[in-house]
Motif scaffolding. Structure first.
Motif, PDB file in Angstrom:
ATOM      1  N   ALA A  20     -15.079  -3.935  15.614  1.00 12.16           N
ATOM      2  CA  ALA A  20     -15.076  -2.787  14.696  1.00 12.16           C
ATOM      3  C   ALA A  20     -13.861  -1.895  14.955  1.00 12.16           C
ATOM      4  O   ALA A  20     -13.234  -1.405  14.009  1.00 12.16           O
ATOM      5  CB  ALA A  20     -16.364  -1.998  14.860  1.00 12.16           C
ATOM      6  N   HIS A  21     -13.492  -1.737  16.235  1.00 12.52           N
ATOM      7  CA  HIS A  21     -12.371  -0.832  16.517  1.00 12.52           C
ATOM      8  C   HIS A  21     -11.043  -1.405  16.009  1.00 12.52           C
ATOM      9  O   HIS A  21     -10.148  -0.663  15.599  1.00 12.52           O
ATOM     10  CB  HIS A  21     -12.296  -0.459  18.010  1.00 12.52           C
ATOM     11  N   LEU A  75      -8.653   0.202  13.293  1.00 14.34           N
ATOM     12  CA  LEU A  75      -7.216   0.406  13.559  1.00 14.34           C
ATOM     13  C   LEU A  75      -6.384  -0.111  12.382  1.00 14.34           C
ATOM     14  O   LEU A  75      -5.444   0.564  11.928  1.00 14.34           O
ATOM     15  CB  LEU A  75      -6.823  -0.326  14.848  1.00 14.34           C
ATOM     16  N   GLY A  76      -6.745  -1.274  11.873  1.00 15.38           N
ATOM     17  CA  GLY A  76      -6.029  -1.844  10.720  1.00 15.38           C
ATOM     18  C   GLY A  76      -6.139  -0.920   9.515  1.00 15.38           C
ATOM     19  O   GLY A  76      -5.145  -0.655   8.824  1.00 15.38           O
ATOM     20  N   ALA A  77      -7.354  -0.419   9.271  1.00 19.89           N
ATOM     21  CA  ALA A  77      -7.557   0.483   8.131  1.00 19.89           C
ATOM     22  C   ALA A  77      -6.734   1.756   8.324  1.00 19.89           C
ATOM     23  O   ALA A  77      -6.135   2.270   7.374  1.00 19.89           O
ATOM     24  CB  ALA A  77      -9.038   0.807   7.991  1.00 19.89           C
ATOM     25  N   GLY A 117       0.036   4.106   6.224  1.00 20.40           N
ATOM     26  CA  GLY A 117       1.116   3.396   5.536  1.00 20.40           C
ATOM     27  C   GLY A 117       1.208   3.712   4.047  1.00 20.40           C
ATOM     28  O   GLY A 117       2.172   3.310   3.401  1.00 20.40           O
ATOM     29  N   MET A 118       0.228   4.403   3.498  1.00 26.41           N
ATOM     30  CA  MET A 118       0.335   4.837   2.099  1.00 26.41           C
ATOM     31  C   MET A 118       1.400   5.925   1.952  1.00 26.41           C
ATOM     32  O   MET A 118       1.936   6.148   0.879  1.00 26.41           O
ATOM     33  CB  MET A 118      -1.017   5.368   1.606  1.00 26.41           C
ATOM     34  N   PHE A 119       1.708   6.600   3.073  1.00 24.66           N
ATOM     35  CA  PHE A 119       2.659   7.719   3.022  1.00 24.66           C
ATOM     36  C   PHE A 119       3.878   7.494   3.931  1.00 24.66           C
ATOM     37  O   PHE A 119       4.983   7.907   3.610  1.00 24.66           O
ATOM     38  CB  PHE A 119       1.947   9.022   3.414  1.00 24.66           C
ATOM     39  N   VAL A 120       3.634   6.859   5.079  1.00 20.39           N
ATOM     40  CA  VAL A 120       4.748   6.561   6.003  1.00 20.39           C
ATOM     41  C   VAL A 120       5.057   5.076   5.858  1.00 20.39           C
ATOM     42  O   VAL A 120       4.194   4.232   6.122  1.00 20.39           O
ATOM     43  CB  VAL A 120       4.350   6.884   7.462  1.00 20.39           C
ATOM     44  N   VAL A 141       0.825  -1.227   0.000  1.00 15.97           N
ATOM     45  CA  VAL A 141       0.000   0.000   0.000  1.00 15.97           C
ATOM     46  C   VAL A 141       0.857   1.273   0.000  1.00 15.97           C
ATOM     47  O   VAL A 141       0.322   2.368  -0.155  1.00 15.97           O
ATOM     48  CB  VAL A 141      -0.980   0.050   1.204  1.00 15.97           C
ATOM     49  N   LEU A 142       2.160   1.133   0.168  1.00 18.34           N
ATOM     50  CA  LEU A 142       3.020   2.329   0.256  1.00 18.34           C
ATOM     51  C   LEU A 142       3.214   2.934  -1.147  1.00 18.34           C
ATOM     52  O   LEU A 142       4.028   2.479  -1.932  1.00 18.34           O
ATOM     53  CB  LEU A 142       4.369   1.935   0.867  1.00 18.34           C
ATOM     54  N   ILE A 143       2.421   3.976  -1.436  1.00 19.28           N
ATOM     55  CA  ILE A 143       2.464   4.514  -2.799  1.00 19.28           C
ATOM     56  C   ILE A 143       3.214   5.846  -2.889  1.00 19.28           C
ATOM     57  O   ILE A 143       3.775   6.179  -3.918  1.00 19.28           O
ATOM     58  CB  ILE A 143       1.038   4.703  -3.369  1.00 19.28           C
TER      59      ILE A 143
END
Ligand code: SF4
Ligand code: SF4
Length: 314
Positions: A217-218, A222-224, A230-233, A160-162
């Motif tokens: 749900a929490h 948290l995973g989402a 994680g797309m940026f860091v 997911v790291l784009i």
């Protein structure tokens, strides 16, 4: 020499936990009250996940884990190819993540091995012991091959790291200590007396609910959140929280092989340093303890990246 000591230490710990192997156990379900005998329309709750697995399938998982790490080493150290590594990452997410539902994984097995070494009444299957020790053994020789395209949690974050941004060095170092605090806390909770014992690594695993497509749900949120961040860091869970990552970092310090920035080809342009989202290149050299085997540095290199390969084919 220190590598030899690390292998000896691993073997000693392994011997300890081998004594704690599980005895074959069959649940006397035929003698337990059944839906029919309970009556009144009682339905057995559908809560047992993941389902117990046949022995040969568990052994298959260990063999696949070992094979995947071998492939990871071959792709990263020998072939120096990020595209193949991405294919391995996607396969690992599909198999170890979504198909095997994130279980058994070395990260959570820290707790099982800890309890096995400290509580004589606690037994663990051989596959859990093997799953815990194998990535550490590989790290002693080749660095964090497990983190590069084999671990489902790390691979998912890698995929997911784009648009990676560099985390300031001081902040990165300070946050990096959190995983050791978490490791000590997890060991502390695991060695508590049975009534208070808690496996916090599994309880707060941010991705296992996604892999199982169920859960609180929490925890799904948290995973989402980790994935969006994680797309940026680059790999926030790996770098700042994963307790097994802390152990791998220690053991990989001893490795003599791993990712290498090619000294006889380099231009000193620094493109590899800029391309590493994990701050793992210092003074133009990959730091084994922090290198997550992602192969981005090779891809960015003007002397050995995809452009050079295309030029070679032309
Ligand atoms: S640091 Fe932890 S979560 Fe990340 S890839 Fe390595 S073992 Fe997996
Ligand atoms: S040095 Fe950085 S970019 Fe290169 S493989 Fe390691 S983590 Fe990836």
């Amino acid at each position: 020499m220190s590598r030899l000591w690390a292998v000896v230490a691993l073997l000693c710990a392994l011997t300890g936990s081998v004594w704690a192997q599980a005895l074959p156990y069959e649940r006397p379900v035929d003698r337990a009250p059944q839906e029919k005998s309970i009556g009144g329309g009682y339905k057995t709750p559908d809560v047992q996940k993941p389902l117990p697995r046949k022995g040969w399938l568990e052994i298959t998982d260990v063999v696949l884990l070992a094979a995947a790490m071998g492939v990871s080493v071959w792709i990263v150290v020998k072939r120096r190819n990020r595209r193949w590594l991405m294919a391995l990452s996607a396969t690992s997410v599909a198999y170890f993540g979504f198909y095997r539902e994130g279980c058994v994984c070395p990260i959570g097995s820290i707790q099982n091995v800890t309890v096995a070494l400290t509580d004589g009444h606690y037994h663990i299957p051989m596959v859990v012991t093997a799953t815990f020790f194998l990535p550490l053994l590989v790290a002693v020789f080749y660095g964090r091959a497990f983190c590069g395209g084999v671990c489902a949690l790390g691979s998912l974050q890698e995929l997911v790291l784009i648009r990676p941004v560099q985390v300031p060095k001081k902040l990165d170092r300070a946050l990096g200590w959190l995983k050791y605090v978490y490791l000590l806390a997890a060991i502390g909770f695991a060695v508590l007396p049975l009534a208070q014992r808690d496996f916090v690594i599994c309880r707060f695993d941010p991705f296992v609910s996604l892999f199982r497509r169920s859960g609180f749900a929490h925890m799904l949120a948290l995973g989402a959140a980790f994935l969006v961040l994680g797309m940026f860091v680059g790999r926030p869970y790996c770098r700042y929280l994963c307790p097994y990552g802390g152990l791998l970092a220690w053991f990989s310090r001893l490795s003599s092989r791993g990712v290498s920035i090619t000294p006889n080809k380099e231009l000193d342009c620094g493109l590899c340093t800029d391309a590493c989202p994990y701050g793992a290149i210092e003074k133009m050299r990959a730091v084994r303890a922090n290198c997550l085997y992602c192969a981005r540095c090779y891809e960015a290199c003007p002397r050995e990246g995809p452009l050079v390969q295309l030029r070679g084919q032309a």
